[in-house]
Design an enzyme around this catalytic site. Structure first.
Site, short mmCIF file in Angstrom:
data_model
loop_
_atom_site.label_atom_id
_atom_site.label_comp_id
_atom_site.label_asym_id
_atom_site.label_seq_id
_atom_site.Cartn_x
_atom_site.Cartn_y
_atom_site.Cartn_z
N ARG A 36 3.91 -11.02 -14.20
CA ARG A 36 3.77 -9.69 -13.58
C ARG A 36 2.41 -9.06 -13.89
NH1 ARG A 36 9.95 -7.73 -14.65
NH2 ARG A 36 10.75 -8.49 -12.67
N LYS A 219 27.55 -14.11 -4.36
CA LYS A 219 28.51 -13.20 -3.74
C LYS A 219 28.13 -12.75 -2.34
CE LYS A 219 30.68 -11.06 -7.67
NZ LYS A 219 30.84 -9.81 -8.40
N GLY A 375 15.37 -12.77 -6.45
CA GLY A 375 15.42 -13.22 -7.84
C GLY A 375 15.65 -14.69 -8.11
N GLY A 398 15.37 -6.98 -6.23
CA GLY A 398 16.09 -5.90 -5.55
C GLY A 398 15.30 -5.32 -4.40
P1 AMP Z 1 22.52 -14.26 -6.34
O1 AMP Z 1 22.05 -13.44 -7.49
O2 AMP Z 1 23.56 -13.60 -5.51
O3 AMP Z 1 21.38 -14.83 -5.52
O4 AMP Z 1 23.31 -15.49 -6.96
C1 AMP Z 1 22.70 -16.43 -7.78
C2 AMP Z 1 23.76 -17.13 -8.54
O5 AMP Z 1 24.62 -17.77 -7.63
C3 AMP Z 1 23.24 -18.18 -9.47
O6 AMP Z 1 23.51 -17.78 -10.78
C4 AMP Z 1 24.05 -19.42 -9.08
O7 AMP Z 1 24.53 -20.14 -10.21
C5 AMP Z 1 25.21 -18.84 -8.33
N1 AMP Z 1 25.84 -19.81 -7.44
C6 AMP Z 1 25.28 -20.48 -6.44
N2 AMP Z 1 26.16 -21.35 -5.89
C7 AMP Z 1 27.32 -21.19 -6.56
C8 AMP Z 1 28.60 -21.81 -6.49
N3 AMP Z 1 28.86 -22.74 -5.58
N4 AMP Z 1 29.54 -21.40 -7.36
C9 AMP Z 1 29.27 -20.47 -8.27
N5 AMP Z 1 28.09 -19.85 -8.39
C10 AMP Z 1 27.11 -20.21 -7.56
#
Ligand code: AMP
Length: 417
Positions: A36, A219, A375, A398
């Site tokens: 950064r 999610k 991220g 974010g």
């Molecule tokens: P996000 O912050 O929403 O981009 O999510 C990132 C996270 O999603 C990472 O920590 C990954 O380990 C998790 N992730 C990706 N694919 C899966 C999966 N099939 N099952 C559980 N977690 C997942």
């Protein structure tokens, strides 16, 4: 109105620059990753080379009061090293009048952590847990009132304002947005912000087609607004990672113990229907790497993504999914990637995400515009050594997510207004 620093004459001017020096520190207060800081250096050097002086301001961590643990004094020497000039330090960002006034061209002053003051975020602190709504309202009004003085003081140090902190551009804080009004003719984006804005425009406003978005991560709930906005822009939408299973289940698939947000199945169906209506091709995972436990030592196998046995969990995209997605990616002119397609923190399940990074690098080499925004996909692409093989890697998690949702970021609006 001034917006970019290249056309500004900094001769004899004091520039107050909002940067994102919220760097990780170890227990001895040594910086463990200075990305950064390094990303802000071109902007800072531009001011100095142009005959100006610098007042640098940032937050560090989330202090709720003055707390030496979060002091920017820990990074003074490193900033000085990066800039190649001595850096003075103002131990209170609200009492730097004399130091700022004494700055000569080429000199640099770093202000102490802005978030030592509640006024930076404009949110009340120290409210009793049982505070009534009336008390909360009064406390909020009080901090908002004193925020004006806080911001005015910061503005009084300088002749011009530069925002180069994309990581906080989605916050309407004192130093990221409100201060801009004191510099109607002398407010501008630094190079980092300029790069981020151009990258956002390259996908949201000027995308070459076919345009493909790859949205992954854990999610659906955190990406719903992004998915909805993408439907208005893209030709192809690849939905992978944990969030993909809610869609697979919505379509009638069996997903075993895979991540799923049942309450969002109606929204997932709505997105699928809307995509059909708009002619957007949706590509879900067709083959999953499944595991019988959420750990590196688990047993694994490959199964069709909609036929996951009840005790197994989808952890990564299988080769058939990657083949399918690869064809789409390599025939696209614009590609946006946000979110890993598997549990990439565990090496056994990082192959899919690695392959996506590789495909993006390949597509970039073949002439596509590729943006990695957000991220975890940024961490993945950097960790895997592909950061300089894609068109742009965003620095703001974010902030990028909100931009992709189609929101106007307060830090950008404050300069553009
Ligand atoms: P996000 O912050 O929403 O981009 O999510 C990132 C996270 O999603 C990472 O920590 C990954 O380990 C998790 N992730 C990706 N694919 C899966 C999966 N099939 N099952 C559980 N977690 C997942």
């Amino acid at each position: 109105m001034q917006k970019f620093i290249d056309s500004y004459d900094f001769t004899g001017k004091k520039a107050i620059v909002r940067v994102d020096f919220n760097v990780p520190l170890d227990e001895n207060f040594k910086i463990t990753d200075d990305t950064r800081i390094r990303r802000a250096v071109p902007t800072l050097k531009k001011v100095l080379a142009g005959g100006g002086s610098l007042i640098i301001m940032s937050h560090l961590g989330r202090p709720k009061k003055v707390d030496p643990k979060f002091s920017l004094s820990h990074i003074v020497d490193h900033v000085s090293e990066c800039l190649g000039v001595p850096v003075q330090f103002a131990p209170d960002c609200q009492k730097a009048d004399a130091q700022a006034a004494a700055l000569k061209p080429g000199e640099v002053l770093l202000l102490e952590n802005l978030r030592y003051y509640a006024e930076e975020e404009g949110k009340p602190r120290g409210l009793a847990e049982d505070a009534t709504d009336e008390e909360k309202k009064a406390a909020k009004a009080a901090v908002k009132a004193s925020q004006k003085e806080f911001v005015k003081k910061l503005a009084s140090y300088a002749d011009c304002y530069i925002n180069d902190a994309f990581g906080t551009a989605h916050r309407a804080h004192g130093s990221t947005a409100l201060i801009a009004e004191y510099f109607p003719e002398d407010k501008m984006f630094g190079y980092l912000m300029e790069g981020e804005i151009k990258a956002i425009d390259s996908v949201l406003k000027n995308a070459g087609h076919p345009f493909t978005a790859i949205i992954g991560g854990a999610k659906v709930s955190s990406k719903l607004a992004v998915l909805e906005n993408m439907l208005e822009k893209v030709d192809n939408l690849i939905i992978g990672g944990g969030m993909g299973y809610t869609f697979i289940k919505a379509k009638g698939g069996s997903i075993g113990r895979s991540l799923c947000e049942d309450e969002l199945i109606p929204q997932a169906l709505e997105i699928l229907a809307k995509a059909k209506e708009k002619g957007v091709n949706i590509y879900l995972s067709v083959q999953a790497v499944v595991a019988d436990d959420f750990c590196a030592e688990a047993n694994t196998k490959l199964v069709p993504a909609g036929e996951i046995p009840s005790d197994w969990e989808g952890m990564d995209a299988g080769p058939e999914s990657l083949d399918l997605w690869g064809k789409v990616i390599l025939s696209s002119k614009t590609i946006l990637w946000n979110g890993p397609v598997g549990v990439f923190e565990i090496p056994t399940f990082a192959k899919g995400t690695l392959k996506i990074a590789e495909l993006l690098a390949q597509a970039t080499e073949a002439g596509a515009y590729t943006l990695v925004g957000g991220g975890d996909s940024v961490a993945a692409v950097t960790q895997m050594g592909y950061a300089d093989k894609v068109s742009y890697v965003s620095t703001g998690g974010g902030a990028m997510l909100e931009a992709l949702e189609g929101k106007v970021l307060p830090g950008i609006a404050a300069i553009q207004e």
